[in-house]
Design a protein around this motif. Structure first.
Motif, mmCIF file in Angstrom:
data_model
loop_
_atom_site.group_PDB
_atom_site.id
_atom_site.type_symbol
_atom_site.label_atom_id
_atom_site.label_comp_id
_atom_site.label_asym_id
_atom_site.label_seq_id
_atom_site.Cartn_x
_atom_site.Cartn_y
_atom_site.Cartn_z
ATOM 1 N N VAL A 44 -14.023 39.269 -14.994
ATOM 2 C CA VAL A 44 -12.661 39.510 -14.528
ATOM 3 C C VAL A 44 -12.010 38.149 -14.288
ATOM 4 O O VAL A 44 -12.569 37.304 -13.584
ATOM 5 C CB VAL A 44 -12.629 40.344 -13.229
ATOM 6 N N LEU A 45 -10.857 37.952 -14.897
ATOM 7 C CA LEU A 45 -10.078 36.735 -14.654
ATOM 8 C C LEU A 45 -9.118 36.982 -13.497
ATOM 9 O O LEU A 45 -8.398 37.993 -13.472
ATOM 10 C CB LEU A 45 -9.277 36.351 -15.896
ATOM 11 N N HIS A 46 -9.106 36.070 -12.528
ATOM 12 C CA HIS A 46 -8.172 36.123 -11.402
ATOM 13 C C HIS A 46 -7.150 35.010 -11.604
ATOM 14 O O HIS A 46 -7.503 33.825 -11.593
ATOM 15 C CB HIS A 46 -8.905 35.927 -10.079
ATOM 16 N N ILE A 47 -5.894 35.402 -11.795
ATOM 17 C CA ILE A 47 -4.854 34.433 -12.137
ATOM 18 C C ILE A 47 -3.668 34.625 -11.197
ATOM 19 O O ILE A 47 -3.192 35.746 -11.014
ATOM 20 C CB ILE A 47 -4.394 34.608 -13.596
ATOM 21 N N THR A 48 -3.211 33.544 -10.604
ATOM 22 C CA THR A 48 -2.000 33.563 -9.785
ATOM 23 C C THR A 48 -1.009 32.575 -10.375
ATOM 24 O O THR A 48 -1.342 31.406 -10.580
ATOM 25 C CB THR A 48 -2.288 33.179 -8.327
ATOM 26 N N ALA A 49 0.189 33.063 -10.667
ATOM 27 C CA ALA A 49 1.256 32.200 -11.179
ATOM 28 C C ALA A 49 2.370 32.123 -10.148
ATOM 29 O O ALA A 49 2.722 33.133 -9.528
ATOM 30 C CB ALA A 49 1.799 32.736 -12.498
ATOM 31 N N ARG A 50 2.917 30.921 -9.977
ATOM 32 C CA ARG A 50 4.032 30.710 -9.062
ATOM 33 C C ARG A 50 5.111 29.892 -9.750
ATOM 34 O O ARG A 50 4.815 29.014 -10.558
ATOM 35 C CB ARG A 50 3.595 29.943 -7.806
ATOM 36 N N ALA A 51 6.357 30.175 -9.377
ATOM 37 C CA ALA A 51 7.480 29.347 -9.817
ATOM 38 C C ALA A 51 8.519 29.340 -8.711
ATOM 39 O O ALA A 51 8.785 30.374 -8.092
ATOM 40 C CB ALA A 51 8.081 29.877 -11.114
ATOM 41 N N ALA A 52 9.099 28.186 -8.450
ATOM 42 C CA ALA A 52 10.111 28.034 -7.411
ATOM 43 C C ALA A 52 11.450 27.732 -8.060
ATOM 44 O O ALA A 52 11.574 26.785 -8.840
ATOM 45 C CB ALA A 52 9.725 26.917 -6.448
ATOM 46 N N ALA A 53 12.449 28.542 -7.748
ATOM 47 C CA ALA A 53 13.790 28.346 -8.298
ATOM 48 C C ALA A 53 14.803 28.416 -7.167
ATOM 49 O O ALA A 53 14.606 29.130 -6.188
ATOM 50 C CB ALA A 53 14.100 29.408 -9.353
ATOM 51 N N CYS A 54 15.879 27.658 -7.310
ATOM 52 C CA CYS A 54 16.936 27.630 -6.299
ATOM 53 C C CYS A 54 18.275 27.952 -6.960
ATOM 54 O O CYS A 54 18.447 27.794 -8.170
ATOM 55 C CB CYS A 54 17.011 26.267 -5.622
ATOM 56 N N ASP A 55 19.218 28.402 -6.145
ATOM 57 C CA ASP A 55 20.554 28.688 -6.651
ATOM 58 C C ASP A 55 21.181 27.406 -7.187
ATOM 59 O O ASP A 55 21.171 26.364 -6.520
ATOM 60 C CB ASP A 55 21.434 29.263 -5.546
ATOM 61 N N GLY A 56 21.714 27.484 -8.385
ATOM 62 C CA GLY A 56 22.327 26.318 -9.023
ATOM 63 C C GLY A 56 22.534 26.599 -10.498
ATOM 64 O O GLY A 56 21.831 27.421 -11.090
ATOM 65 N N GLU A 57 23.498 25.926 -11.087
ATOM 66 C CA GLU A 57 23.816 26.155 -12.487
ATOM 67 C C GLU A 57 23.042 25.188 -13.386
ATOM 68 O O GLU A 57 22.781 24.048 -12.993
ATOM 69 C CB GLU A 57 25.312 25.977 -12.724
ATOM 70 N N PRO A 58 22.647 25.629 -14.594
ATOM 71 C CA PRO A 58 21.943 24.744 -15.530
ATOM 72 C C PRO A 58 22.742 23.475 -15.785
ATOM 73 O O PRO A 58 23.955 23.508 -15.985
ATOM 74 C CB PRO A 58 21.835 25.596 -16.800
ATOM 75 N N GLY A 59 22.053 22.332 -15.728
ATOM 76 C CA GLY A 59 22.700 21.052 -15.952
ATOM 77 C C GLY A 59 23.298 20.427 -14.716
ATOM 78 O O GLY A 59 23.646 19.247 -14.715
ATOM 79 N N GLY A 60 23.420 21.209 -13.651
ATOM 80 C CA GLY A 60 23.996 20.682 -12.422
ATOM 81 C C GLY A 60 22.938 20.414 -11.376
ATOM 82 O O GLY A 60 21.744 20.682 -11.568
ATOM 83 N N GLU A 61 23.368 19.866 -10.252
ATOM 84 C CA GLU A 61 22.472 19.587 -9.152
ATOM 85 C C GLU A 61 22.310 20.830 -8.286
ATOM 86 O O GLU A 61 23.216 21.663 -8.176
ATOM 87 C CB GLU A 61 23.021 18.427 -8.302
ATOM 88 N N ILE A 62 21.161 20.939 -7.647
ATOM 89 C CA ILE A 62 20.940 22.014 -6.695
ATOM 90 C C ILE A 62 21.631 21.638 -5.389
ATOM 91 O O ILE A 62 21.377 20.563 -4.835
ATOM 92 C CB ILE A 62 19.442 22.243 -6.458
ATOM 93 N N PRO A 63 22.529 22.470 -4.881
ATOM 94 C CA PRO A 63 23.223 22.148 -3.626
ATOM 95 C C PRO A 63 22.230 21.950 -2.485
ATOM 96 O O PRO A 63 21.140 22.525 -2.476
ATOM 97 C CB PRO A 63 24.112 23.377 -3.387
ATOM 98 N N ASP A 64 22.625 21.136 -1.500
ATOM 99 C CA ASP A 64 21.730 20.791 -0.390
ATOM 100 C C ASP A 64 21.226 22.021 0.350
ATOM 101 O O ASP A 64 20.074 22.062 0.784
ATOM 102 C CB ASP A 64 22.446 19.858 0.593
ATOM 103 N N HIS A 65 22.061 23.014 0.525
ATOM 104 C CA HIS A 65 21.677 24.180 1.314
ATOM 105 C C HIS A 65 21.551 25.424 0.434
ATOM 106 O O HIS A 65 21.808 26.544 0.883
ATOM 107 C CB HIS A 65 22.685 24.417 2.441
ATOM 108 N N ALA A 66 21.124 25.223 -0.786
ATOM 109 C CA ALA A 66 20.974 26.351 -1.707
ATOM 110 C C ALA A 66 19.842 27.274 -1.263
ATOM 111 O O ALA A 66 18.839 26.830 -0.706
ATOM 112 C CB ALA A 66 20.681 25.832 -3.117
ATOM 113 N N ALA A 67 20.034 28.563 -1.507
ATOM 114 C CA ALA A 67 18.951 29.520 -1.272
ATOM 115 C C ALA A 67 17.887 29.326 -2.348
ATOM 116 O O ALA A 67 18.201 29.160 -3.530
ATOM 117 C CB ALA A 67 19.488 30.943 -1.309
#
Length: 643
Positions: free
Chosen positions: A587-610
């Motif tokens: 049995v393979l046990h696999i955990t994947a995680r990814a962290a994303a924040c509110d913001g538009e592609p190509g732009g900066e993530i705002p300081d207080h973004a969710a």
């Protein structure tokens, strides 16, 4: 980079199963759903993560009620879950308000290549698959995706507005609706008489009943779900489960008499019986607490010493007891597959045992694995007994000097279950939820999906059967009889009652066979395996690279020696594994995680973004065939979106 991986448009497969629920007796097909945005929710009634997703989907279903139809595809893990009566009871218990396809043979599960519970598949109004999502936490991404699809298909004229096919089922009547756990109260709380406090889970309340288990003396909270402190009328719970009495010497100091595991609210609540006042003791109400300024390093299971208990994230606390040895409350934290502790005077919450990995692994408490632990009891010597439901196991936590050790009395792993009495090696249970210690220090277990009460004798290492024929027993208590003996009180959830059962003079020895989860193993060519987890951030969000790569894979196996190279935790969503040629099944046990924040592609993530953490755990049975035509790459969708 995996963020950019997209798949071509694929027609959705037909929905095939044994029958339908919540449709007023009608059978549905994709043609009947054409013109709607459809979310297929692949779930099974035992799975805590699936229950989380049911609640995540409710606001989505409400907001888009005229254009979106959720279809729950029930693809069972355990044998009992394939029983249509068990499925119908679960639909009622969890107040599921969308159509359910009964898929006992996993026909539709396999057609959509689902690999984990829960899996979500989004189908557009023209019948094409547009997304595969695994795990929890996808609701914000789904909202943006549904809005995009609605706008696109409104313009094309392919979106049809109007009511969906959901037809509600009748509600159960009586004193209880799917009771969860119970505790006997001191006589002082019922004018010198015996009484019991019961979590009336489906009505989101607590009920104090007389010794007859029918006459209600008081109710606290309900009948509607919610979260509110206050008096008995104003208080609100959401599917409360475990109960623990506060030690007599602490009640006046703390100001409450009972601690409640308020499961869907992800909180611990305190109840003062005389006044009926309910207060919140611990839990922020957020299932995972993410630090938006450093989301890459945030660990949803981390507890910070000295933290305000009302800011600590909990996850589906299911049972609770006072440990005389540890001198604190111990909590079965089902949602993170861990055991927590709560010290009531300081308010400190800590991880007591378990890494958060789902599985069965013994040893030191901080290295052990649990799987949706749901029942707790304490022996005379301070040993804690744990009903570990997803491994169908009875576990123990023992104190050896300054060390805390975890051991398994009965149970083999995530995919092994059955109804077999005998020694620890042979014995099998099926999704046990409750446990209590008998006067002789043997352990009675509510073997829920076998509808039985089992007895484990630590002295002999043998499991036997005390009684059977129950409808999903969720808890068990013992009480003295007038002649100096002992009998059991069984919380029979699906029969909506508590019943007394005399202990037999001689326990039964049952052998109805050992089983394994009927998921087909993934056929691997062998030698090496490439792992890829697809993740595409939702519209309006972007991967957060402010502290480096915001993605992570954690990989292990049972047995451990199956993976020769490539196990462990590292950044990125791809991994190359070298496999042990001498092991053909694992049995393979696999955990994947990814962290994303509110913001538009190509732009900066705002300081207080969710910011949002996406995570999924997979337990995948595999079989190495040696055939070059079998799989050399395994692709898992954390959030895969098709173009």
């Amino acid at each position: 980079m995996t963020e950019s991986i997209r798949s071509p448009r694929v027609r959705a497969s037909e929905l095939v199963g044994r029958g339908w629920l919540n449709t007023g007796g009608k059978n549905l097909d994709l043609e009947a759903l054409r013109g709607k945005i459809v979310v297929l929710d692949f779930w099974t009634l035992c799975c805590i993560n699936c229950l989380h997703v049911l609640d995540e989907l409710r606001p989505l279903e409400e907001e888009f009620s005229d254009i979106l139809v959720t279809v729950g595809v029930h693809s069972p893990k355990f044998e009992h879950e394939a029983d249509p009566k068990a499925l119908a009871a679960a639909v009622d218990r969890y107040d599921i308000q969308h159509p359910i396809l009964d898929d006992p043979e996993l026909t539709t599960w396999q057609a959509y290549t689902a690999r984990a519970w829960p899996t979500l598949v989004v189908i557009d109004p023209e019948g094409y698959i547009v997304a595969h999502l695994s795990g929890e936490g996808h609701v914000q991404g789904l909202i943006s995706l549904v809005r995009e699809l609605a706008e696109e298909h409104e313009q094309k004229g392919t979106l049809h507005r109007g009511d969906g096919p959901y037809v509600p089922r009748p509600k159960p009547e009586g004193t209880f609706a799917f009771p969860g756990k119970a505790v006997e109260l001191p006589a002082e709380f019922a004018d010198g008489e015996r009484s019991f406090l019961v979590t009336d889970t489906a009505r989101h309340r607590l009920v104090q009943v007389k010794d007859d288990f029918e006459t209600a003396l008081a109710t606290f909270g309900g009948p509607e779900k919610g979260w509110a402190d206050g008096d008995a009328t104003a208080a609100r719970f959401n599917e409360p489960q475990g109960l623990a009495l506060v030690p007599a010497e602490l009640r006046e100091k703390l100001g409450y008499d009972v601690v409640v595991a308020d499961s869907v609210n992800h909180r611990l609540r305190g109840l003062h019986l005389a006044s009926g006042t309910v207060t919140t003791l611990a839990g922020s109400g957020v299932q995972r607490l993410i630090d938006g300024q450093n989301v890459r390093n945030a660990d949803p299971n981390e507890i910070v010493d000295g933290a305000d208990p009302l800011t600590v994230a909990l996850s589906s606390p299911w049972d609770i007891l006072w440990s005389s040895r540890a001198e604190k409350f111990i909590i079965a934290m089902a949602g993170t597959h861990q055991i927590f502790s709560f010290e009531p005077v300081s308010g400190q919450v800590k991880v007591f045992a378990g890494t958060g990995a789902e599985g069965l692994k013994d040893g030191a408490a901080d290295a052990s694995w649990f799987a949706q632990s749901s029942g707790l009891a304490e022996a005379a010597d301070g040993t804690l007994w744990v009903a570990d439901s997803e491994t169908s196991a009875l576990r123990s936590i023992s104190f050896e000097g300054d060390t805390v050790q975890v051991s398994t009395a009965v149970g083999r792993g995530l995919f092994d279950f059955g109804f077999v009495d005998g020694d620890s090696e042979q014995a099998r249970m099926q999704h046990c939820l409750g446990v209590t210690v008998l006067p002789d220090q043997s352990v009675a277990v509510a073997d829920t999906y076998n509808g039985a009460i089992r007895r484990f004798d630590p002295a002999t290492g043998e499991l036997t059967t005390l009684a059977r024929g129950f409808d999903e027993p969720s808890d068990v208590l013992c009480e003295p009889t007038e002649d100096g003996g002992t009998r059991l009180i069984v919380v029979e959830a699906n029969a909506h009652q508590l019943v007394r059962v005399n202990l037999p003079e001689k326990a039964q020895k049952v052998n109805e066979g050992a089983s394994q989860t009927a998921r087909p193993a993934t056929q691997l060519a062998g030698e090496t395996l490439e792992l890829v987890s697809r993740f595409i951030a939702p519209s309006g969000q972007k991967l957060d690279y402010r502290w480096g790569d915001p993605t992570q894979l954690k990989v292990s196996s049972t047995p451990e020696e199956f993976i020769v190279e490539g196990a462990g935790t590292s950044q990125g969503l791809t991994r190359s594994l070298k496999l042990n040629p001498e092991i053909t099944e694992a049995v393979l046990h696999i955990t994947a995680r990814a962290a994303a924040c509110d913001g538009e592609p190509g732009g900066e993530i705002p300081d207080h973004a969710a910011c949002h953490l996406y995570q999924q755990d997979w337990g995948i049975p595999v079989k190495v065939t040696g055939n070059a035509s079998d799989e050399t790459e395994l692709t898992l969708d954390l959030r895969g979106v098709n173009s």
